[in-house]
Design a protein around this motif. Structure first.
Motif, PDB file in Angstrom:
ATOM      1  N   ASP A 172       9.179  14.436 -13.121  1.00  0.00           N
ATOM      2  CA  ASP A 172       8.327  13.792 -12.117  1.00  0.00           C
ATOM      3  C   ASP A 172       9.122  13.618 -10.828  1.00  0.00           C
ATOM      4  O   ASP A 172      10.288  14.013 -10.754  1.00  0.00           O
ATOM      5  N   PHE A 173       8.477  13.019  -9.837  1.00  0.00           N
ATOM      6  CA  PHE A 173       9.142  12.814  -8.560  1.00  0.00           C
ATOM      7  C   PHE A 173      10.060  11.604  -8.607  1.00  0.00           C
ATOM      8  O   PHE A 173       9.761  10.598  -9.263  1.00  0.00           O
ATOM      9  N   ALA A 174      11.188  11.705  -7.900  1.00  0.00           N
ATOM     10  CA  ALA A 174      11.993  10.528  -7.610  1.00  0.00           C
ATOM     11  C   ALA A 174      11.232   9.684  -6.581  1.00  0.00           C
ATOM     12  O   ALA A 174      10.278  10.166  -5.950  1.00  0.00           O
ATOM     13  N   PRO A 175      11.601   8.427  -6.401  1.00  0.00           N
ATOM     14  CA  PRO A 175      10.878   7.587  -5.428  1.00  0.00           C
ATOM     15  C   PRO A 175      10.831   8.223  -4.042  1.00  0.00           C
ATOM     16  O   PRO A 175      11.809   8.807  -3.570  1.00  0.00           O
ATOM     17  N   HIS A 176       9.673   8.121  -3.405  1.00  0.00           N
ATOM     18  CA  HIS A 176       9.472   8.705  -2.068  1.00  0.00           C
ATOM     19  C   HIS A 176       8.468   7.863  -1.304  1.00  0.00           C
ATOM     20  O   HIS A 176       7.905   6.901  -1.842  1.00  0.00           O
ATOM     21  N   ASP A 177       8.225   8.213  -0.041  1.00  0.00           N
ATOM     22  CA  ASP A 177       7.309   7.430   0.794  1.00  0.00           C
ATOM     23  C   ASP A 177       6.155   8.248   1.348  1.00  0.00           C
ATOM     24  O   ASP A 177       5.595   7.914   2.385  1.00  0.00           O
TER      25      ASP A 177
END
Length: 337
Positions: A259-264
């Motif tokens: 999955d994705f790492a934290p992002h904005d």
């Protein structure tokens, strides 16, 4: 059939009686080739739906054919891993493939597959801009898939489960390492795309099922490898999904989360139904612990130079604690460029 599990006299007699009719033998030959709906079978055989349904019912009752429901549809196949189904497949293998009746049925099966492919392609075409947009937001798929293959190792695996299979790409990538593979997805249209992809790849060890990721229609303690690929960020309760995935693992089995790492990228919530903007290592480790799994490895696949606006993809490995002697699954020490 020297390695086949013996059938009881009653089971063998029921199977032979069920197969011993022209239409039902044709059905058996078709369902060894492909998973089909009643409507598709009707178009192939040119017989009425009640007649086809009656023949299918007899084959299912005899254990030669498997039926599963996907929303309003029902699919039939001869892929069940039972002694009776194996007997049916062996019977079909003994038929002359050049028999005119079978040749004609396979030709009409080809037409059905073509129509199915065209329908799936039309659906995919309407979503093309979305898929291209999503792909452009994270690092190249080739890097992600290489890392996944490195993570799972060479196999072989007895059983693989792909939860939230989507277009079936993970099954296409990993099913060659497994004796059997199951893909679960809630979306019927996506399963059609997955079915088309799998048929094109000619993989015969894959079953697709429509089902809820929070209550997957699979046996517990049955899978060496379970994968959740780009699924968690869509879910209301990702921790619950991991707990369900863990219940499907055999003792010593492994869960792979991609999955994705934290992002904005807040626009992903508005335009692509993402509920979560990525996950930290600590968060997934916590989910793994809640599911009774040991967190073995974590890896971030970060953007290369020139990919400043793309998202980091993370891979986590969870290990079922019930087999302490199993060696942990390890990543190579260095990132693949």
């Amino acid at each position: 059939m020297t390695n086949a599990v013996p059938l009881s006299f009653g089971s063998a007699l029921a199977a032979l009686e069920a197969a011993g009719e022209a239409t039902r033998l044709r059905l058996l030959a078709l369902l060894v080739e492909a998973e089909l709906t009643v409507t598709e079978i009707v178009s192939i055989l040119g017989q009425s739906q009640p007649r086809v349904s009656r023949h299918l019912k007899l084959l299912v009752e005899a254990g030669l054919v498997e039926r599963h429901r996907e929303g309003a549809w029902a699919f039939f196949s001869c892929m069940a891993r039972t002694p009776t189904a194996s007997c049916g497949r062996d019977l079909v293998r003994r038929l002359d493939p050049d028999d005119p009746v079978l040749v004609a049925d396979r030709a009409r099966l080809g037409e059905v597959r073509t129509a199915r492919n065209q329908n799936a392609e039309r659906y995919f075409a309407t979503q093309a801009s979305q898929w291209d947009r999503l792909r452009s937001l994270h690092i190249a798929e080739e890097r992600v898939e290489t890392a996944i293959l490195e993570a799972v190792g060479p196999g072989p695996f007895r059983a693989l489960l792909d939860l939230g299979t989507g277009t079936g790409r993970m099954l296409e990538l990993l099913a060659p390492l497994a004796d059997r593979a199951i893909g679960i997805d809630q979306n019927h249209a996506m399963l059609n795309i997955a079915r088309t992809r799998i048929e094109r790849s000619r993989l015969r060890n894959i079953h697709l099922r429509q089902g809820d990721i929070y209550a997957p229609p699979v046996e517990r303690d049955g899978y060496d490898l379970v994968i959740l690929h780009q699924v968690l960020h869509y879910l209301d309760d990702p921790s619950r999904a991991l707990r369900e995935a863990a219940r499907a693992l055999r003792p010593g089995g492994r869960l792979v989360v991609v999955d994705f790492a934290p992002h904005d990228h807040e626009s992903l919530r508005d335009h692509h139904a993402h509920r979560r903007l990525g996950f930290s290592r600590q968060e997934i480790d916590g989910f793994m612990a809640d599911a009774g799994l040991a967190s073995e490895q974590h890896r971030d696949l970060t953007p290369n130079d020139g990919e400043a606006d793309t998202l980091t993809v993370s891979i986590w490995i969870g290990h079922d604690r019930r087999t302490l002697s199993d060696a942990p699954l390890a990543f190579p020490h260095q990132e693949v460029a």
